[in-house]
Design a protein around this motif. Structure first.
Motif, PDB file in Angstrom:
ATOM      1  N   GLU A 122       0.800  -1.243   0.135  1.00  0.00           N
ATOM      2  CA  GLU A 122      -0.164   0.152  -0.072  1.00  0.00           C
ATOM      3  C   GLU A 122       0.823   1.451   0.012  1.00  0.00           C
ATOM      4  OE1 GLU A 122      -3.420   0.659   2.836  1.00  0.00           O
ATOM      5  OE2 GLU A 122      -3.123  -1.308   3.351  1.00  0.00           O
ATOM      6  N   ILE A 123       0.431   2.302  -0.750  1.00  0.00           N
ATOM      7  CA  ILE A 123       1.060   3.517  -0.573  1.00  0.00           C
ATOM      8  C   ILE A 123       1.476   4.001   0.827  1.00  0.00           C
ATOM      9  CG2 ILE A 123       1.051   6.104  -1.495  1.00  0.00           C
ATOM     10  CD1 ILE A 123       1.137   3.919  -3.853  1.00  0.00           C
ATOM     11  N   GLY A 124       2.417   4.397   1.069  1.00  0.00           N
ATOM     12  CA  GLY A 124       2.953   4.878   2.314  1.00  0.00           C
ATOM     13  C   GLY A 124       3.105   3.811   3.341  1.00  0.00           C
ATOM     14  N   LYS A 125       3.156   2.518   3.097  1.00  0.00           N
ATOM     15  CA  LYS A 125       3.486   1.558   4.140  1.00  0.00           C
ATOM     16  C   LYS A 125       4.532   0.708   3.320  1.00  0.00           C
ATOM     17  CE  LYS A 125      -1.060   1.223   6.284  1.00  0.00           C
ATOM     18  NZ  LYS A 125      -2.244   0.487   6.494  1.00  0.00           N
ATOM     19  N   GLU A 126       4.984  -0.321   4.402  1.00  0.00           N
ATOM     20  CA  GLU A 126       5.848  -1.299   3.849  1.00  0.00           C
ATOM     21  C   GLU A 126       5.681  -2.688   4.081  1.00  0.00           C
ATOM     22  OE1 GLU A 126       9.821   0.176   5.062  1.00  0.00           O
ATOM     23  OE2 GLU A 126      10.781  -1.574   4.042  1.00  0.00           O
ATOM     24  N   ILE A 127       5.906  -3.659   3.374  1.00  0.00           N
ATOM     25  CA  ILE A 127       5.836  -4.988   3.648  1.00  0.00           C
ATOM     26  C   ILE A 127       6.893  -5.798   3.611  1.00  0.00           C
ATOM     27  CG2 ILE A 127       3.034  -5.290   3.135  1.00  0.00           C
ATOM     28  CD1 ILE A 127       3.920  -6.505   0.739  1.00  0.00           C
ATOM     29  N   LEU A 128       7.256  -7.052   4.026  1.00  0.00           N
ATOM     30  CA  LEU A 128       8.396  -7.637   4.003  1.00  0.00           C
ATOM     31  C   LEU A 128       8.218  -9.053   3.092  1.00  0.00           C
ATOM     32  CD1 LEU A 128       9.798  -7.402   7.575  1.00  0.00           C
ATOM     33  CD2 LEU A 128      10.510  -5.867   5.373  1.00  0.00           C
ATOM     34  N   ALA A 129       9.126  -9.172   2.429  1.00  0.00           N
ATOM     35  CA  ALA A 129       9.280 -10.631   1.582  1.00  0.00           C
ATOM     36  C   ALA A 129      10.166 -11.736   2.257  1.00  0.00           C
ATOM     37  CB  ALA A 129       9.717 -10.464   0.277  1.00  0.00           C
ATOM     38  N   GLU A 130       9.695 -12.819   1.971  1.00  0.00           N
ATOM     39  CA  GLU A 130      10.867 -13.817   2.824  1.00  0.00           C
ATOM     40  C   GLU A 130      11.823 -14.576   2.029  1.00  0.00           C
ATOM     41  OE1 GLU A 130       8.142 -17.055   4.004  1.00  0.00           O
ATOM     42  OE2 GLU A 130       7.105 -15.844   5.641  1.00  0.00           O
ATOM     43  N   SER A 131      11.830 -14.060   0.705  1.00  0.00           N
ATOM     44  CA  SER A 131      13.027 -14.590  -0.322  1.00  0.00           C
ATOM     45  C   SER A 131      13.099 -13.701  -1.143  1.00  0.00           C
ATOM     46  CB  SER A 131      12.683 -15.946  -0.699  1.00  0.00           C
ATOM     47  OG  SER A 131      11.406 -15.932  -1.741  1.00  0.00           O
ATOM     48  N   MET A 132      14.346 -13.603  -1.938  1.00  0.00           N
ATOM     49  CA  MET A 132      14.609 -12.631  -3.041  1.00  0.00           C
ATOM     50  C   MET A 132      15.479 -13.464  -3.921  1.00  0.00           C
ATOM     51  SD  MET A 132      17.005 -10.579  -4.525  1.00  0.00           S
ATOM     52  CE  MET A 132      18.429 -10.062  -3.494  1.00  0.00           C
ATOM     53  N   THR A 133      15.006 -13.388  -5.375  1.00  0.00           N
ATOM     54  CA  THR A 133      16.032 -14.249  -6.384  1.00  0.00           C
ATOM     55  C   THR A 133      15.969 -13.354  -7.546  1.00  0.00           C
ATOM     56  OG1 THR A 133      14.715 -16.332  -5.872  1.00  0.00           O
ATOM     57  CG2 THR A 133      16.018 -16.309  -7.846  1.00  0.00           C
ATOM     58  N   LEU A 134      17.234 -12.968  -7.915  1.00  0.00           N
ATOM     59  CA  LEU A 134      17.343 -12.159  -8.934  1.00  0.00           C
ATOM     60  C   LEU A 134      18.029 -13.031 -10.214  1.00  0.00           C
ATOM     61  CD1 LEU A 134      17.449  -9.381 -10.366  1.00  0.00           C
ATOM     62  CD2 LEU A 134      20.049  -9.191  -9.720  1.00  0.00           C
ATOM     63  N   THR A 135      17.293 -13.307 -11.219  1.00  0.00           N
ATOM     64  CA  THR A 135      17.521 -14.442 -12.405  1.00  0.00           C
ATOM     65  C   THR A 135      17.379 -13.916 -13.648  1.00  0.00           C
ATOM     66  OG1 THR A 135      17.078 -16.558 -13.003  1.00  0.00           O
ATOM     67  CG2 THR A 135      15.263 -15.319 -11.843  1.00  0.00           C
ATOM     68  N   LEU A 136      17.898 -14.469 -14.757  1.00  0.00           N
ATOM     69  CA  LEU A 136      17.457 -14.233 -16.150  1.00  0.00           C
ATOM     70  C   LEU A 136      15.927 -14.311 -16.308  1.00  0.00           C
ATOM     71  CD1 LEU A 136      18.503 -13.865 -19.119  1.00  0.00           C
ATOM     72  CD2 LEU A 136      18.672 -16.198 -19.358  1.00  0.00           C
ATOM     73  N   GLY A 137      15.356 -13.344 -16.784  1.00  0.00           N
ATOM     74  CA  GLY A 137      13.896 -13.419 -17.369  1.00  0.00           C
ATOM     75  C   GLY A 137      13.605 -13.357 -18.630  1.00  0.00           C
ATOM     76  N   ASP A 181      24.996  -7.467 -17.284  1.00  0.00           N
ATOM     77  CA  ASP A 181      25.997  -8.357 -16.992  1.00  0.00           C
ATOM     78  C   ASP A 181      25.449  -9.980 -16.629  1.00  0.00           C
ATOM     79  OD1 ASP A 181      27.904  -6.666 -17.384  1.00  0.00           O
ATOM     80  OD2 ASP A 181      28.370  -6.417 -15.146  1.00  0.00           O
ATOM     81  N   LEU A 182      24.447  -9.848 -15.999  1.00  0.00           N
ATOM     82  CA  LEU A 182      23.638 -11.044 -15.480  1.00  0.00           C
ATOM     83  C   LEU A 182      23.113 -11.817 -16.701  1.00  0.00           C
ATOM     84  CD1 LEU A 182      22.421 -12.964 -13.217  1.00  0.00           C
ATOM     85  CD2 LEU A 182      20.491 -11.403 -13.104  1.00  0.00           C
ATOM     86  N   VAL A 183      22.339 -11.011 -17.744  1.00  0.00           N
ATOM     87  CA  VAL A 183      21.883 -11.245 -19.000  1.00  0.00           C
ATOM     88  C   VAL A 183      22.737 -12.061 -19.709  1.00  0.00           C
ATOM     89  CG1 VAL A 183      20.909 -10.688 -21.281  1.00  0.00           C
ATOM     90  CG2 VAL A 183      19.782  -9.818 -19.130  1.00  0.00           C
ATOM     91  N   TYR A 184      24.033 -11.524 -19.936  1.00  0.00           N
ATOM     92  CA  TYR A 184      25.165 -12.092 -20.715  1.00  0.00           C
ATOM     93  C   TYR A 184      25.628 -13.432 -20.042  1.00  0.00           C
ATOM     94  CZ  TYR A 184      26.068  -8.336 -23.880  1.00  0.00           C
ATOM     95  OH  TYR A 184      25.877  -7.473 -25.158  1.00  0.00           O
ATOM     96  N   SER A 185      25.979 -13.296 -18.811  1.00  0.00           N
ATOM     97  CA  SER A 185      26.506 -14.560 -18.160  1.00  0.00           C
ATOM     98  C   SER A 185      25.510 -15.629 -18.024  1.00  0.00           C
ATOM     99  CB  SER A 185      26.947 -14.153 -16.726  1.00  0.00           C
ATOM    100  OG  SER A 185      26.050 -13.642 -15.895  1.00  0.00           O
ATOM    101  N   SER A 186      24.232 -15.483 -17.840  1.00  0.00           N
ATOM    102  CA  SER A 186      23.329 -16.541 -17.916  1.00  0.00           C
ATOM    103  C   SER A 186      22.998 -17.328 -19.146  1.00  0.00           C
ATOM    104  CB  SER A 186      21.810 -15.842 -17.498  1.00  0.00           C
ATOM    105  OG  SER A 186      21.870 -15.280 -16.256  1.00  0.00           O
ATOM    106  N   LEU A 187      23.195 -16.439 -20.410  1.00  0.00           N
ATOM    107  CA  LEU A 187      22.874 -17.186 -21.408  1.00  0.00           C
ATOM    108  C   LEU A 187      24.170 -17.866 -21.915  1.00  0.00           C
ATOM    109  CD1 LEU A 187      21.259 -14.280 -23.678  1.00  0.00           C
ATOM    110  CD2 LEU A 187      20.310 -16.551 -23.174  1.00  0.00           C
TER     111      LEU A 187
END
Ligand SMILES: Nc1ncnc2c1ncn2[C@@H]1O[C@H](COP(=O)(O)OP(=O)(O)OP(=O)(O)O)[C@@H](O)[C@H]1O
Ligand SMILES: [Mg+2]
Length: 315
Positions: A27-42, A72-78
């Motif tokens: 919600e605007i003005g609030k914050e929620i927390l996630a339990e995991s984070m993955t950064l990957t080739l999409g 860099d992530l795109v190149y290395s993943s491919l």
């Protein structure tokens, strides 16, 4: 001999997946927390290219990214999947695209910043690049704004250069479906939409009507229909490919791209269309046995093991 079997032209981006979100939406003005984070080739085109490369063909990618950490992530993943990246264009003006995925237990909400992918133009694709490959596959036309208007010209040039061609349009987020299919489809050897896309594109209620509407201009039409398998229309005849049933689906992210990879792997080997279709259904089903779009295709031995153990198919 040509340098590549398949040149993939498509969108490239990374996915930032914030997982384990429960109940509350941001919600605007609030914050929620996630339990995991993955950064990957999409990106669906990258999933296609990576998985096709695992299946055997020599694959090159042509797309546009920025000059930043995400590129860099795109190149290395491919490259990790042995996909040639020499045809990827890096732009200093634009950032690499990103999709932020808010992943809740039952569903996801995505926010995409297209970035550089919007800015690839036909003028940046040369005949020399097309001459280096036997087959052109393009995916996600509607995510490549600057190329969209010239897509019929791109495919015409590819045919003039003697390539075979395939196209998966993917969904149009704007739902305008503003490409001239009559001008484009004569140059597309294999057209690979899913059922929602072909009906939306033709404004018809069912895939049979949609295929009939496109038949005068199209060559082979393949329509993917999730757990129902796929349909093929060729020379006015319809053929249904049964699915390979997976009773234990992990998720279906990328199933369509893996289907395309299997189909095109056989197509560039010159196999009959029904064999291409059956193999596409198998690789689509294999995709559903692992999380995300690329994990089941990490290496060819893994693909073979899944095919044999879960689908009783020797490949
Ligand atoms: N649950 C499933 N069980 C078995 N096979 C499946 C399943 N889901 C998909 N497939 C296979 O994968 C193919 C492609 O899947 P789908 O129809 O979901 O493509 P799509 O909508 O283009 O997907 P994407 O979101 O990846 O673009 C299907 O035609 C089918 O052969
Ligand atoms: Mg699809």
């Amino acid at each position: 001999m040509k340098k590549f079997d398949v040149l993939t032209i498509g969108e490239l981006n990374v996915d930032l997946i914030l997982g384990g979100l429960k109940g509350v939406l941001p919600e605007i003005g609030k914050e929620i927390l996630a339990e995991s984070m993955t950064l990957t080739l999409g990106s669906s085109s990258a999933i296609f290219a990576a998985n096709l490369s695992t299946l055997g063909p020599r694959v090159s990618f042509l797309g546009k990214v920025g000059r930043d950490n995400f590129s860099d992530l795109v190149y290395s993943s491919l490259q990790a999947r042995n996909v040639d990246t020499d045809n990827i264009i890096q732009s200093s003006e634009h950032s690499t695209g990103i999709t932020i995925v808010l992943s809740y237990v039952d569903d996801r909400a995505n926010i995409t910043y297209p970035g550089a992918m919007d800015h690839l133009t036909l003028a940046e694709i040369t005949r020399e690049q097309l001459r280096e490959t036997r087959h052109l596959h393009m995916s996600s036309i509607f995510l490549q704004k600057a190329l969209k208007k010239d897509v019929a010209d791109l495919f015409r040039i590819a045919k003039e250069e003697g390539l075979t061609t395939s196209l998966d349009p993917q969904w149009d987020p704007a739902e305008k479906w503003d490409i001239d299919l009559e001008a484009l489809l004569p140059y597309v050897d294999v057209f690979l939409p899913n059922i929602a896309e072909i009906t939306a594109m033709t404004g018809t209620a069912d895939p049979g009507e949609a295929a009939a509407a496109l038949t005068p201009s199209a060559n082979v039409i393949i329509v993917k229909d999730g757990a129902n398998g796929a349909y093929m229309w060729h020379h006015g005849e319809k053929y249904h490919q049964k699915p390979f049933l997976n009773s234990d689906v992990v998720d279906t992210v990328g199933a369509g791209d893996s289907f395309n990879a299997g189909f095109i792997a056989k197509f560039v080997e010159g196999k009959p269309l029904r064999e291409c279709l059956e193999f596409g259904a198998l690789t689509g089903a294999i995709n559903t046995t692992r999380a995300g779009g690329i994990a089941a295709f990490d290496n060819l031995q893994l693909v073979r093991d899944i095919a044999l153990k879960q689908f009783n198919k020797k490949i």
